[in-house]
Design a protein around this motif. Structure first.
Motif, short mmCIF file in Angstrom:
data_model
loop_
_atom_site.label_atom_id
_atom_site.label_comp_id
_atom_site.label_asym_id
_atom_site.label_seq_id
_atom_site.Cartn_x
_atom_site.Cartn_y
_atom_site.Cartn_z
N ASP A 1 -20.74 23.19 -17.25
CA ASP A 1 -19.76 22.81 -16.24
C ASP A 1 -18.35 23.26 -16.55
O ASP A 1 -17.70 23.90 -15.71
CB ASP A 1 -19.82 21.29 -16.00
N PRO A 2 -17.85 22.98 -17.74
CA PRO A 2 -16.48 23.42 -18.01
C PRO A 2 -16.34 24.94 -17.96
O PRO A 2 -15.32 25.47 -17.48
CB PRO A 2 -16.21 22.92 -19.43
N ALA A 3 -17.39 25.65 -18.42
CA ALA A 3 -17.32 27.11 -18.41
C ALA A 3 -17.22 27.63 -16.97
O ALA A 3 -16.39 28.48 -16.66
CB ALA A 3 -18.55 27.69 -19.11
N LEU A 4 -18.03 27.07 -16.14
CA LEU A 4 -17.99 27.47 -14.73
C LEU A 4 -16.67 27.08 -14.07
O LEU A 4 -16.10 27.84 -13.28
CB LEU A 4 -19.15 26.81 -13.97
N ALA A 5 -16.22 25.88 -14.44
CA ALA A 5 -15.01 25.37 -13.82
C ALA A 5 -13.85 26.33 -13.99
O ALA A 5 -13.04 26.53 -13.07
CB ALA A 5 -14.66 24.01 -14.42
N ILE A 6 -13.79 26.94 -15.16
CA ILE A 6 -12.68 27.87 -15.40
C ILE A 6 -12.79 29.08 -14.48
O ILE A 6 -11.79 29.52 -13.90
CB ILE A 6 -12.68 28.31 -16.88
N PHE A 7 -14.01 29.59 -14.32
CA PHE A 7 -14.21 30.73 -13.41
C PHE A 7 -13.78 30.39 -11.99
O PHE A 7 -13.13 31.18 -11.31
CB PHE A 7 -15.69 31.15 -13.40
N VAL A 8 -14.19 29.20 -11.59
CA VAL A 8 -13.87 28.79 -10.22
C VAL A 8 -12.36 28.64 -10.06
O VAL A 8 -11.76 29.10 -9.09
CB VAL A 8 -14.59 27.48 -9.86
N LYS A 9 -11.78 28.03 -11.06
CA LYS A 9 -10.34 27.80 -10.98
C LYS A 9 -9.57 29.12 -10.96
O LYS A 9 -8.59 29.29 -10.22
CB LYS A 9 -9.90 26.95 -12.17
N ALA A 10 -10.05 30.06 -11.76
CA ALA A 10 -9.35 31.34 -11.83
C ALA A 10 -9.76 32.27 -10.68
O ALA A 10 -9.27 33.39 -10.57
CB ALA A 10 -9.65 32.01 -13.17
N LYS A 11 -10.66 31.79 -9.85
CA LYS A 11 -11.16 32.55 -8.70
C LYS A 11 -11.89 33.82 -9.09
O LYS A 11 -11.91 34.82 -8.37
CB LYS A 11 -10.01 32.89 -7.73
N VAL A 12 -12.49 33.81 -10.25
CA VAL A 12 -13.38 34.90 -10.63
C VAL A 12 -14.67 34.73 -9.83
O VAL A 12 -15.27 35.68 -9.35
CB VAL A 12 -13.68 34.87 -12.13
N ILE B 1 -7.24 39.10 -19.07
CA ILE B 1 -7.13 37.69 -18.69
C ILE B 1 -7.97 36.83 -19.63
O ILE B 1 -9.16 37.07 -19.83
CB ILE B 1 -7.60 37.47 -17.25
N ASN B 2 -7.32 35.84 -20.22
CA ASN B 2 -8.03 34.95 -21.13
C ASN B 2 -8.66 33.80 -20.36
O ASN B 2 -7.97 32.96 -19.80
CB ASN B 2 -7.08 34.42 -22.19
N LEU B 3 -9.97 33.80 -20.33
CA LEU B 3 -10.67 32.72 -19.63
C LEU B 3 -11.33 31.77 -20.63
O LEU B 3 -12.01 30.83 -20.26
CB LEU B 3 -11.74 33.31 -18.70
N ASN B 4 -11.15 32.08 -21.90
CA ASN B 4 -11.78 31.28 -22.94
C ASN B 4 -10.82 30.17 -23.36
O ASN B 4 -10.20 30.21 -24.42
CB ASN B 4 -12.12 32.18 -24.12
N ILE B 5 -10.68 29.20 -22.49
CA ILE B 5 -9.69 28.16 -22.75
C ILE B 5 -10.40 26.87 -23.16
O ILE B 5 -11.32 26.41 -22.49
CB ILE B 5 -8.85 27.88 -21.49
N ALA B 6 -9.98 26.33 -24.26
CA ALA B 6 -10.59 25.07 -24.69
C ALA B 6 -10.16 23.96 -23.75
O ALA B 6 -9.03 23.94 -23.27
CB ALA B 6 -10.16 24.76 -26.11
N VAL B 7 -11.05 23.09 -23.48
CA VAL B 7 -10.76 22.02 -22.55
C VAL B 7 -10.23 20.82 -23.32
O VAL B 7 -10.66 20.53 -24.43
CB VAL B 7 -12.03 21.65 -21.75
N LYS B 8 -9.27 20.16 -22.70
CA LYS B 8 -8.62 19.00 -23.34
C LYS B 8 -9.61 17.99 -23.90
O LYS B 8 -9.49 17.55 -25.04
CB LYS B 8 -7.71 18.29 -22.31
#
Lengths: 774, 242
Positions: free
Chosen positions: A642-653, A682-689
């Motif tokens: 989920d978090p991995a996908l969330a970043i893609f969605v957020k970044a509109k990839v 683009i860095n999409l490898n962002i650690a989640v809080k």
């Protein structure tokens, strides 16, 4: 005084040499010579007179011996005769001196104060010079009669020179010494009040007093008895009175700071006074007296002032106070206590200023706050307290207190080491500040300063090693040199064991580098037909040394990656037979190029985690993938997916379609061909809080576990060595062993003992004793 | 390693050793009759030289007529050093009774009667029995006693004719159970079992518990109990003053 002894300027006519057997005549003859020396030495004395007197003494003593021998004929009479007759001369001389000195006493009565001093000194000089000559003239008496008397142990017989001094003391000194001393003290007081005096006079008086100190047991030695009693004592008394009065008045009229200046000056003056004209013997006494009157009597006032000085950062005044109070016994202890309390308070205040929200507290701000206080007061210790070890210790105590127990650490003392480790991470990470090598080194030193005070060093170690691991595998470390420098600093403080794992991590990275290059060779040969090898580097990390766990999710890597890593596995198995490789996918990352985007000619590069990469790869086959498809292909758990996908969605990839905004089953994801971004990379490898937080919690949990093990192993170690031990001893020994890592609580140690009892490592013996069971 | 913690067993063992070898003829005779007595209770299903649960019950209830509800039953069981509750081994049986020269049921009954008052008065004897109970109460493959089992045994041991622990203001046994109920969830290990008695013995000597201090050698469970007891006392004192 006079060096003109042998001149023959003036002549006093000496009578004829007297009959050697006639005492009266002989003495009359001698008296004349003696008074001549006493009274008119400056006029000189001719050789004839000198010889005359000398011969007369000689003749008298020797002739009488013969006579008495002849007339009485008693056995041993020779001795006895000389004895008796020498005594006549001796007694006559005493009589003469007595009279002479009595006259002087009379004369002294007409003088007072300075005039009296002048008189005393003049007469003293004259008298002592004369005494030397008379001593020479009577040398025969000295050599025979006096010597014999003294050998027989008779008291109160002195050689002629000493006799002079004794008589002076008995007759003159006893009469005038109080008046002389009064005059001396008056002069000193004048000087203390700022007038100039002729201090040579006082020096002469001191010398005279010292000379009068005769050792009763051995007349050839002098003692300081007379001087101490008649000079030193009154002098000290007067000094005390003077300074008591003065300081009392001064304190009443001036501020403490002014008073301290004054007192310091006064103390210096007194030291100077001793050097100038007093006997060195007085130094200790005088210093003690001044310290008492000027400092100790006002120490309470001074100490009260100290807090004010501290509050206002008056370094100079504090230095002054330090110097004053250092002079009296126990003078500094209250200061140290106040200082410690003050530093602690300042530290706590500084922390609470930055600690509005402990959770969001920036490590840098926190550490800076701690450091600022430390730096400030270390400077104070250095400048005002001359780096005195006791003050340094007070500073250390205070720092340890506020570093480990403050508002931020309310929930437990492990917040400080955690923040410090984070700060260290930020400092050592690449590109965060672009600091110079030098600055970096300084910062590391500062970190060590705080580290020194940290009680829970194990907590720091845990966090530090985790973050170091991260820096190493993500190669975000700013420089190897700085990393090594930091590790060696830690090693210096805590020993080999503390940094062992950190060093092993470093070594692993080094070995991995070599391994990768030989793998490249291997791969280029083994690459048959596979045209698109993944350009990858591998890090081989020793399981025991790295604070990393195996991934908590299943994962099927995309075929592109599996081919590559399988090759590596074959390669590694060849090199090291029997070693097992566990892939830590959660720490892997890579870059993918997006060639499909319409918006940009140069393809975007996405920096992604391996999990994310696996998801994106699916879109090579289909433009659209459902949540379920992605899940089955990657085998990822939802908590990771989920978090991995969330970043893609957020970044509109990826574009998400389906009902609602929540990720989950039923959603479909499509590749966004219109992806736009300002940057190419683009860095999409962002650690989640939430992940970070979970990790912190996990770290704390492992710390607790490690502590239990550490305590237990310490207990077992101790018991193994001692076999038998009292419970309380064991506990304190255990604390001792562990203290360098953290400060264990007694109940925790007892729990560990309970566990060991239960596991039968230990047994309970009688009388609170524990025994070791092998 | 158990020899030390249960040093008393050694004493007993040597006692019986001297009894059997010192005066041979009478005891040899005792031995025969005891062996015969033992065989009376042995069931077919029981192992060799071993009396099982049924036989034990018969022996205790019907013949010795001891109560199974209170501490009395532990007197013969301790003497015979039974391996567990519901089992008696032959050699220990013979050895035990021989050491007190009781080779008939009547003599054995008399022996038990003579020992019964000692449980509450002879602390050393009580302690011996108490520690023995832990060893037999435990399941064979287990190191610790489950809490409910421990509580049952405590109740038996700490009530008459066992030793009671009541002082002017406090019923310590009751307080102990109350505390366990409220705060303790784990099993009872040997150290806890043994130290519980040590603590209670001290507590009835000095009910202010002044012998206790936080850094002392007591296991944590005792520390927790003291805290519990003190809090309770404070509360009740507060209520009195209010």
């Amino acid at each position: 005084m006079s060096t003109t002894t042998n001149t023959t300027r003036a002549k006093v006519i000496m009578p004829m040499m007297p009959n050697r057997e006639d005492l009266e005549a002989t003495w009359r003859y001698l008296e004349l010579g003696v008074s001549k020396i006493m009274g008119n030495l400056q006029d000189g004395m001719d050789m004839g007179t000198y010889m005359g007197v000398y011969t007369a003494v000689h003749n008298f003593c020797t002739s009488q011996k013969a006579v008495s021998n002849a007339s009485h004929g008693a056995i041993g009479g020779a001795h006895r005769g000389a004895h008796l007759l020498g005594e006549d001369l001796y007694q006559n001389l005493i009589g003469y001196l007595n009279n002479y000195l009595k006259d002087l006493v009379g004369a002294s009565k007409t003088h007072a104060d300075e005039a009296l001093l002048t008189f005393y000194i003049r007469e003293w000089d004259r008298y002592t010079t004369a005494a030397k000559y008379i001593n020479h003239l009577f040398r025969y008496l000295n050599r025979h009669w006096v010597k014999r008397e003294m050998d027989e142990g008779k008291k109160n017989i002195y050689d002629v020179y000493t006799l002079h001094l004794v008589q002076w003391r008995l007759t003159l000194f006893s009469e005038v010494h109080t008046k002389v001393m009064d005059a001396v003290l008056k002069m000193v007081e004048k000087q203390r009040n700022g007038e100039t005096i002729e201090h040579g006079q006082i020096k002469s008086i001191v010398d005279s007093f010292v000379s009068l100190g005769l050792d009763e047991a051995d007349p050839t030695k002098s003692t300081l008895g007379v001087y101490r009693y008649h000079f030193e004592q009154p002098f000290i008394d007067a000094t005390r009175k003077f300074y008591q009065a003065e300081s009392k008045q001064f304190v009443a009229e001036n501020s403490i700071v002014e008073y301290m200046k004054k007192a310091a000056i006064r103390l210096d003056e007194e030291e100077e006074r001793v050097k100038m004209y007093l006997h060195p013997d007085i130094v200790m006494q005088l210093r003690k007296c001044c310290n008492q009157a000027l400092i100790a009597d006002h120490s309470a006032l001074l100490r009260d002032e100290f807090q004010i000085l501290l509050d206002n950062d008056r370094y100079d005044d504090m230095a002054r106070m330090y110097r004053l109070l250092a002079r009296i016994t126990d003078g500094l202890d209250p200061l140290r206590a106040k200082f410690e309390a003050h530093v602690r308070k300042a530290g706590l205040a500084a922390v609470s200023k930055v600690a509005d929200d402990a959770d969001k507290l920036e490590p840098k701000i926190y550490i800076d706050a701690l450091l600022e206080i430390h730096t400030q007061y270390q400077e104070l210790v250095k400048t005002a307290f001359l780096d005195e070890p006791e003050f340094t210790r007070s500073l250390d105590n205070a720092c340890r207190e506020f570093v480990n127990r403050n508002q931020v650490c309310k929930s437990g003392s492990n917040k400080s080491p955690e923040l410090l480790a984070k700060y260290a991470d930020a400092v050592l990470k690449k590109g965060t500040n672009g600091a110079e090598e030098n600055d970096l080194e300084n910062t590391l030193k500062q970190i060590m300063t705080v580290f020194k005070y940290i009680e829970d060093k194990d907590v720091f170690q845990k966090f530090y090693s985790r973050m170091l691991a991260r820096r190493l595998i993500h190669t975000t470390s700013s420089s190897d040199d700085s990393e090594t420098s930091m590790i060696s600093k830690l090693k210096e403080q805590c020993g080999y064991e503390y940094t062992n794992k950190l060093q092993r991590m470093f070594q692993d990275m080094q070995i991995s580098k070599d391994l990768n290059s030989s793998f490249k060779e291997f791969e280029s040969k083994a690459l048959d037909g596979d045209s698109r090898p993944v350009d990858a580097t591998y890090s081989i990390l020793g399981t025991g040394f790295w604070p990393l766990n195996a991934p908590n999710t299943d994962f099927t890597p995309p075929p592109e990656i599996s081919r590559a890593y399988e090759r590596f596995q074959t390669f590694y198995a060849q090199k090291h037979n029997g070693r097992k490789l566990t892939w830590l996918w959660q720490f892997c990352k890579g870059e993918v190029k997006a060639n499909y985007c319409k918006a940009s000619k140069t393809p975007f590069t996405f920096q992604v985690s391996t999990y994310q990469m696996a998801i994106l790869m699916l879109f090579n086959e289909n433009d659209k993938n459902s949540y379920e498809d992605i899940k089955t292909s990657t085998q990822l758990e939802e908590s990771v997916l989920d978090p991995a996908l969330a970043i893609f969605v957020k970044a509109k990839v990826l574009l998400m379609t389906g009902n609602g905004d929540k990720l989950g089953p039923g959603k479909t994801f499509a590749l966004n061909y219109d992806f736009k971004a300002k940057k190419i990379r683009i860095n999409l490898n962002i650690a989640v809080k939430s992940e970070q937080k979970a990790e912190v919690e996990e770290t704390h949990k492992t710390i607790e576990e490690d502590r239990k093990l550490l305590m237990q192993s310490a207990i077992v170690r101790i018991m193994k060595a001692r076999k038998k031990m009292k419970h309380t001893q064991l506990v304190s020994e255990c604390i001792n062993q562990i203290r360098t890592r953290f400060v264990p609580r007694i109940p925790d140690i007892k729990k560990c003992i309970d566990i060991l009892l239960e596991r039968e490592y230990l047994e309970r013996l009688d009388d609170d004793e524990l025994g070791y069971l092998a | 390693k158990f020899l030390k913690t249960s040093g008393w067993k050694l004493d007993q063992a040597s006692d019986s050793y001297f009894a059997s070898h010192g005066i041979v003829p009478p005891t040899e005779k005792g031995k025969d009759s005891l062996e015969r007595l033992f065989e009376n209770y042995r069931d077919k299903g029981d192992g060799k030289d071993l009396v099982g649960a049924e036989g034990t019950m018969k022996y205790l209830l019907e013949d010795l007529k001891v109560s199974l509800e209170n501490a009395e039953m532990f007197i013969p069981l301790e003497l015979c050093q039974v391996p567990s509750v519901g089992e008696i081994s032959k050699d220990k049986f013979v050895e035990g009774w021989k050491s007190v020269s009781a080779d008939t049921i009547a003599k054995q009954r008399a022996y038990i009667k003579s020992k019964l008052p000692l449980l509450s008065t002879d602390i050393a004897y009580f302690k011996r029995v108490y520690r023995f109970v832990y060893l037999v109460a435990r399941e064979r493959d287990q190191k610790a006693l489950p809490l409910d089992a421990a509580t049952t045994y405590w109740q038996v041991l700490f009530n008459p004719p066992g030793k009671t622990f009541v002082t002017a203001t406090t019923d310590w046994t009751a307080l102990w159970f109350e505390f366990l109920q409220a705060k303790w969830t784990k099993t009872v290990n040997k150290d806890m079992w043994n130290q519980t008695l040590e603590f209670l013995l001290k507590a009835i000597e000095d009910e202010t518990l002044s012998f206790w201090n936080e850094d002392g050698a007591w296991p944590s469970v005792i520390d927790d109990f003291v805290t519990y007891a003190k809090q309770k006392k404070d509360r009740s004192e507060q209520m009195e003053t209010d």
